[in-house]
Design a protein around this motif. Structure first.
Motif, PDB file in Angstrom:
ATOM      1  N   VAL A  69       0.230  -8.993  -7.103  1.00 47.78           N
ATOM      2  CA  VAL A  69       0.462  -8.071  -6.005  1.00 47.78           C
ATOM      3  C   VAL A  69       0.161  -8.837  -4.728  1.00 47.78           C
ATOM      4  CG1 VAL A  69      -0.274  -5.922  -4.910  1.00 47.78           C
ATOM      5  CG2 VAL A  69      -0.176  -6.070  -7.393  1.00 47.78           C
ATOM      6  N   GLY A  70       1.014  -8.692  -3.735  1.00 46.52           N
ATOM      7  CA  GLY A  70       0.811  -9.371  -2.466  1.00 46.52           C
ATOM      8  C   GLY A  70       0.949  -8.399  -1.321  1.00 46.52           C
ATOM      9  N   THR A  71       0.468  -8.798  -0.179  1.00 48.99           N
ATOM     10  CA  THR A  71       0.604  -7.959   1.001  1.00 48.99           C
ATOM     11  C   THR A  71       1.000  -8.832   2.184  1.00 48.99           C
ATOM     12  OG1 THR A  71      -0.474  -6.277   2.369  1.00 48.99           O
ATOM     13  CG2 THR A  71      -1.829  -8.106   1.640  1.00 48.99           C
ATOM     14  N   GLY A  72       1.612  -8.209   3.151  1.00 45.11           N
ATOM     15  CA  GLY A  72       2.016  -8.924   4.347  1.00 45.11           C
ATOM     16  C   GLY A  72       1.928  -8.004   5.550  1.00 45.11           C
ATOM     17  N   ALA A  73       1.670  -8.581   6.696  1.00 48.73           N
ATOM     18  CA  ALA A  73       1.589  -7.794   7.922  1.00 48.73           C
ATOM     19  C   ALA A  73       2.166  -8.616   9.057  1.00 48.73           C
ATOM     20  CB  ALA A  73       0.150  -7.415   8.232  1.00 48.73           C
ATOM     21  N   TYR A  74       2.863  -7.931   9.940  1.00 47.75           N
ATOM     22  CA  TYR A  74       3.366  -8.581  11.144  1.00 47.75           C
ATOM     23  C   TYR A  74       3.472  -7.521  12.220  1.00 47.75           C
ATOM     24  CZ  TYR A  74       6.090 -11.345  14.373  1.00 47.75           C
ATOM     25  OH  TYR A  74       6.512 -12.025  15.495  1.00 47.75           O
ATOM     26  N   SER A  75       2.930  -7.822  13.380  1.00 49.26           N
ATOM     27  CA  SER A  75       2.914  -6.879  14.483  1.00 49.26           C
ATOM     28  C   SER A  75       2.246  -5.600  13.994  1.00 49.26           C
ATOM     29  CB  SER A  75       4.338  -6.662  15.000  1.00 49.26           C
ATOM     30  OG  SER A  75       4.322  -5.947  16.212  1.00 49.26           O
ATOM     31  N   SER A  76       2.910  -4.473  14.052  1.00 42.32           N
ATOM     32  CA  SER A  76       2.306  -3.220  13.593  1.00 42.32           C
ATOM     33  C   SER A  76       2.899  -2.768  12.262  1.00 42.32           C
ATOM     34  CB  SER A  76       2.524  -2.128  14.643  1.00 42.32           C
ATOM     35  OG  SER A  76       3.921  -1.917  14.812  1.00 42.32           O
ATOM     36  N   ARG A  77       3.566  -3.665  11.528  1.00 42.82           N
ATOM     37  CA  ARG A  77       4.210  -3.306  10.262  1.00 42.82           C
ATOM     38  C   ARG A  77       3.460  -3.952   9.101  1.00 42.82           C
ATOM     39  NH1 ARG A  77       9.395  -1.172  10.931  1.00 42.82           N
ATOM     40  NH2 ARG A  77       8.905  -0.314   8.904  1.00 42.82           N
ATOM     41  N   TYR A  78       3.323  -3.191   8.018  1.00 42.18           N
ATOM     42  CA  TYR A  78       2.588  -3.641   6.841  1.00 42.18           C
ATOM     43  C   TYR A  78       3.457  -3.448   5.606  1.00 42.18           C
ATOM     44  CZ  TYR A  78      -1.181  -3.264  10.157  1.00 42.18           C
ATOM     45  OH  TYR A  78      -1.954  -3.415  11.268  1.00 42.18           O
ATOM     46  N   ALA A  79       3.390  -4.404   4.686  1.00 43.80           N
ATOM     47  CA  ALA A  79       4.203  -4.336   3.477  1.00 43.80           C
ATOM     48  C   ALA A  79       3.369  -4.728   2.268  1.00 43.80           C
ATOM     49  CB  ALA A  79       5.418  -5.264   3.585  1.00 43.80           C
ATOM     50  N   VAL A  80       3.789  -4.256   1.101  1.00 47.64           N
ATOM     51  CA  VAL A  80       3.151  -4.610  -0.160  1.00 47.64           C
ATOM     52  C   VAL A  80       4.247  -5.081  -1.117  1.00 47.64           C
ATOM     53  CG1 VAL A  80       3.258  -2.267  -1.124  1.00 47.64           C
ATOM     54  CG2 VAL A  80       1.512  -3.853  -1.925  1.00 47.64           C
ATOM     55  N   GLY A  81       3.914  -6.067  -1.950  1.00 48.68           N
ATOM     56  CA  GLY A  81       4.889  -6.602  -2.896  1.00 48.68           C
ATOM     57  C   GLY A  81       4.306  -6.678  -4.293  1.00 48.68           C
ATOM     58  N   PHE A  82       5.179  -6.664  -5.297  1.00 46.90           N
ATOM     59  CA  PHE A  82       4.779  -6.813  -6.694  1.00 46.90           C
ATOM     60  C   PHE A  82       5.804  -7.702  -7.365  1.00 46.90           C
ATOM     61  CE2 PHE A  82       5.079  -5.649 -11.158  1.00 46.90           C
ATOM     62  CZ  PHE A  82       3.765  -5.829 -11.555  1.00 46.90           C
ATOM     63  N   GLY A  83       5.329  -8.635  -8.199  1.00 43.84           N
ATOM     64  CA  GLY A  83       6.267  -9.518  -8.886  1.00 43.84           C
ATOM     65  C   GLY A  83       5.643 -10.192 -10.084  1.00 43.84           C
ATOM     66  N   CYS A  84       6.500 -10.755 -10.923  1.00 42.36           N
ATOM     67  CA  CYS A  84       6.066 -11.461 -12.126  1.00 42.36           C
ATOM     68  C   CYS A  84       6.840 -12.766 -12.260  1.00 42.36           C
ATOM     69  CB  CYS A  84       6.317 -10.609 -13.370  1.00 42.36           C
ATOM     70  SG  CYS A  84       5.303  -9.129 -13.440  1.00 42.36           S
TER      71      CYS A  84
END
Length: 189
Positions: A69-84
């Motif tokens: 599971v990963g996360t990312g943020a830029y400016s005022s936006r936030y995201a989450v990711g999932f991968g295998c």
């Protein structure tokens, strides 16, 4: 516009809207301003999506399958990711994943920047395969235990060899009849 002396002056329209070819100039300005703002927020969201994807695993060295599971943020936006990622065999690895940015998609005039992305890829290894020189923590602990055991055994063996060498030297003296009475007192049974 010009004043009475022919000097150019700004054109101000009070109480009505300026139209060019039937379209409101102020309406177009307001629409462009909104689209630019939404496009900027969409680009920030896309950057956060990409950052979340980049935190996901590509290949696994120690197991057949790994997920993350990963996360990312830029400016005022936030995201989450999932991968295998998985090892198919010695030469082929595959990976897949996706990420989602919070706050929804953003429309900017003629298009929309979506709130989710997916990725998939594979690695195909060419040429001679070399075994990695790095070892896992588990293998390192096993090796350290074995080295410790061998070190202990080696010390005990060296002590025995020293004792046996001393006995052998005494026996050689006896065999060569080059022994003195004081040397006999040193021989232990």
């Amino acid at each position: 516009a010009e004043d009475e002396n022919g000097t150019k002056i700004p054109l101000n329209i009070y109480g009505s809207d300026l139209h060019i070819n039937g379209k409101s100039v102020q309406g177009q300005i307001d629409s462009n301003k909104s689209n630019i703002k939404n496009l900027g927020e969409g680009v920030a969201g896309s950057t956060a999506l990409t950052a979340a994807l980049s935190a996901l695993p590509q290949t696994s060295k120690e197991s057949k399958l790994s997920c993350g599971v990963g996360t990312g943020a830029y400016s005022s936006r936030y995201a989450v990711g999932f991968g295998c990622a998985s090892k198919v065999n010695k030469r082929v690895d595959i990976n897949a994943g996706g990420s989602y940015v919070f706050g929804g998609s953003k429309s900017y005039g003629g298009g929309t920047l979506d709130s989710g992305v997916v990725k998939a890829g594979f690695v195909f290894k060419l040429g001679e395969l070399n075994k990695p020189t790095q070892i896992s923590m588990k293998d390192k602990k096993v090796m350290a235990t074995k080295i410790g055991t061998l070190t202990d055994k080696n010390e005990k063996l060296q002590n025995k060899v020293s004792t046996l060498m001393a006995r052998l030297e005494r026996l050689e003296k006896i065999a060569s009849r080059d022994i003195k009475s004081k040397d006999l007192a040193l021989i232990k049974n």
